[in-house]
Design a protein around this motif. Structure first.
Motif, mmCIF file in Angstrom:
data_model
loop_
_atom_site.group_PDB
_atom_site.id
_atom_site.type_symbol
_atom_site.label_atom_id
_atom_site.label_comp_id
_atom_site.label_asym_id
_atom_site.label_seq_id
_atom_site.Cartn_x
_atom_site.Cartn_y
_atom_site.Cartn_z
ATOM 1 N N THR A 146 0.855 -1.196 0.000
ATOM 2 C CA THR A 146 0.000 0.000 0.000
ATOM 3 C C THR A 146 0.894 1.251 0.000
ATOM 4 O O THR A 146 1.055 1.903 1.028
ATOM 5 N N PRO A 147 1.474 1.585 -1.166
ATOM 6 C CA PRO A 147 2.468 2.654 -1.210
ATOM 7 C C PRO A 147 1.911 4.080 -1.306
ATOM 8 O O PRO A 147 2.691 5.014 -1.468
ATOM 9 N N SER A 148 0.603 4.275 -1.191
ATOM 10 C CA SER A 148 0.041 5.625 -1.256
ATOM 11 C C SER A 148 -0.676 5.927 0.051
ATOM 12 O O SER A 148 -1.303 5.037 0.639
ATOM 13 N N PHE A 149 -0.582 7.173 0.498
ATOM 14 C CA PHE A 149 -1.061 7.562 1.827
ATOM 15 C C PHE A 149 -1.863 8.842 1.725
ATOM 16 O O PHE A 149 -1.361 9.866 1.280
ATOM 17 N N LYS A 150 -3.102 8.761 2.173
ATOM 18 C CA LYS A 150 -3.961 9.946 2.113
ATOM 19 C C LYS A 150 -3.776 10.785 3.360
ATOM 20 O O LYS A 150 -3.719 10.251 4.468
ATOM 21 N N ILE A 151 -3.715 12.090 3.163
ATOM 22 C CA ILE A 151 -3.805 13.016 4.297
ATOM 23 C C ILE A 151 -4.824 14.099 3.958
ATOM 24 O O ILE A 151 -5.097 14.376 2.792
ATOM 25 N N PHE A 152 -5.365 14.682 5.014
ATOM 26 C CA PHE A 152 -6.359 15.741 4.866
ATOM 27 C C PHE A 152 -5.784 17.033 5.428
ATOM 28 O O PHE A 152 -5.176 17.027 6.496
ATOM 29 N N MET A 153 -6.012 18.131 4.720
ATOM 30 C CA MET A 153 -5.669 19.449 5.258
ATOM 31 C C MET A 153 -6.913 20.082 5.883
ATOM 32 O O MET A 153 -6.833 21.191 6.420
ATOM 33 N N VAL A 154 -8.045 19.412 5.767
ATOM 34 C CA VAL A 154 -9.310 19.878 6.364
ATOM 35 C C VAL A 154 -9.877 18.792 7.274
ATOM 36 O O VAL A 154 -9.349 17.684 7.315
#
Ligand SMILES: [Zn+2]
Length: 463
Positions: A146-154
């Protein structure tokens, strides 16, 4: 189980040519003219395209959100996908407080097991960035697939800029990709307060509360973090002309900023929020719909290559009982999200290719080949010997009018109700097995529940 598809036009991201395709078991085994391999099933694809199955890298299946759940689970969501020609889904996996990334992955895999009808993978969303979680990024890239990582700025579960920098550093080292929901939370909070004080709480004000500039600022800031770390980033659901300009500006300076957009941001605009009888709530999603000017800019961005992927942000909530129950008097409480997985390919073809906005090859790239490359799906994304036999035999002339009752998503509306479509899947294969087909009026699911597998993805190798 083997299948021979005769007489179709194979479409790749760079060209098209007439050829037969032979698949045996999970894989494409031969491509050529006048193939006569004995097969369990022979399909006459005269006049049809043979496309790689679409990949939707942005879905929220069974996701808890705003006091409720996104309504499609791994079964209904992937059935709807299959009926729309989507043969791989990469779903978001929101880490809970105290969980490791592996625990989050195992939890969501357990929800998917026995239910998915096409292959799937997961993007962990980093929401509790403890030092040991940042350190786990290496394993997620190299071991978990799982080489992709989600982050939220909101939202409350956003990460701060310091965490973004740490994640960019870790992903740069090991071949990972940070994906970011880029909107400026403080601008939005401020406008929410101003609008509430003025009593402006109808669905239209959802769009007013999240202006283009909030996306523009966040993308510009994220791009600067990429510049200082020398890493790379992927903007999810880019919606505005101004946001696109920031992506382009960074890319023109050699900074690796990638971006996806979604059909709703290409085709719908903020006038929808003014529909009577609270209908505007159907389009409450974040970022919100923009103006026609942004619609047109995003098509240009697809053609220029500044946008590399078309995804859906599929996150459905019923209009009756969900959208209205929570937010009847206050747009801030309307669950954010809309259905889309089933209409991805038909809209890309009908609104994009058939209307002359993009080429057929560009469509294949943004819905499949480029998406596979971006997210390390090495066995997916092309009609090529050795790849998985995820195939769509596509009739470019088949007409269909989008209407909720003929779709399979577990939700009571579609934002594209009444849209006239030219071009529909005729037969859809997932690893060589028929999963959906046109019945003369609509698509039918004919696959097997539980046959979909978790796909381990490869580290990012450049785009
Ligand atoms: Zn999303």
């Amino acid at each position: 189980m083997s299948v021979l598809i005769k007489g179709g036009l194979i479409v790749t991201s760079t060209g098209r040519y007439p050829a037969d395709v032979f698949a045996d078991g999970d894989k494409i085994k031969a491509i050529g003219t006048d193939l006569d391999n004995p097969a369990d099933e022979v399909i006459d694809a005269t006049g049809m395209y043979v496309l790689p199955g679409a990949i939707d890298p942005h879905t929220h299946l069974s996701m808890p959100f705003m006091g409720t759940y996104a309504q499609d689970d791994y079964q209904t969501g992937t059935i709807a996908g299959a009926c729309g020609g989507v043969t791989t889904v990469v779903d978001f996996d929101l880490q809970q407080k105290g969980e490791s990334l592996l625990e989050a992955i195992e939890r969501k895999k357990s929800w998917a097991e026995g239910k998915t009808v096409v292959d799937y993978s997961l993007h962990p969303a980093v929401m509790d960035p403890r030092p040991e979680v940042i350190a786990e990024v290496k394993k997620a890239i190299l071991d978990y697939g799982t080489p992709s990582f989600k982050i939220f700025m909101v939202y409350d579960f956003r990460v701060d800029d310091a965490t973004m920098i740490k994640l960019l550093e870790e992903t740069k080292k090991y071949g990972g990709l940070v994906q970011v929901h880029a909107e400026n939370v403080h601008m939005i909070d401020h406008l929410n307060e101003v609008l509430a004080a003025e009593g402006k709480l109808e669905p239209y004000y959802h769009a007013v509360s999240r202006p283009n500039i909030a996306e523009e600022e966040a993308i510009a800031r994220a791009a600067k973090m990429v510049e200082i770390t020398g890493s790379r980033i992927y903007i999810v659901h880019l919606s505005s002309k101004e946001g696109l300009f920031k992506v382009k500006e960074a890319r023109d300076h050699g900074i690796d900023v990638y971006a996806e957009t979604c059909p709703q941001y290409l085709l719908l605009d903020e006038e929808r929020y003014k529909e009577p009888d609270f209908n505007g709530a159907k389009y409450v999603m974040s970022p919100p719909l923009r103006t026609k000017e942004s619609n047109e800019a995003l098509w240009t961005g697809i053609n220029s290559g500044d946008l590399q992927v078309l995804a859906t942000d599929h996150c459905p909530f019923d209009f009756n009982g969900k959208k209205d129950m929570f937010g009847k008097d206050d747009y801030r409480k309307i669950p954010n999200g809309a259905p889309g997985i089933e209409t991805l390919l038909m809209l890309a073809h009908s609104e994009g290719v058939a209307k002359g906005r993009i080429s057929l090859e560009r469509m294949v790239d943004i819905v499949s080949t480029g998406t596979a490359r971006m997210f390390g799906l090495k066995d997916k994304g092309a009609v090529q010997v050795g790849k998985d036999a995820d195939l769509v035999v596509f009739d470019p002339n088949q007409k269909f009018t989008i209407t909720q009752s003929k779709l399979h998503m577990n939700v009571d509306y579609t934002p594209f109700e009444g849209t006239e479509i030219t071009g529909m899947p005729s037969v859809v294969f997932s690893r060589g097995k028929r999963v959906a087909q046109w019945n003369g009026e609509q698509m039918d699911f004919v696959g097997e529940v539980g046959r979909g597998r978790f796909v381990k993805r490869e580290p990012f190798e450049g785009f």
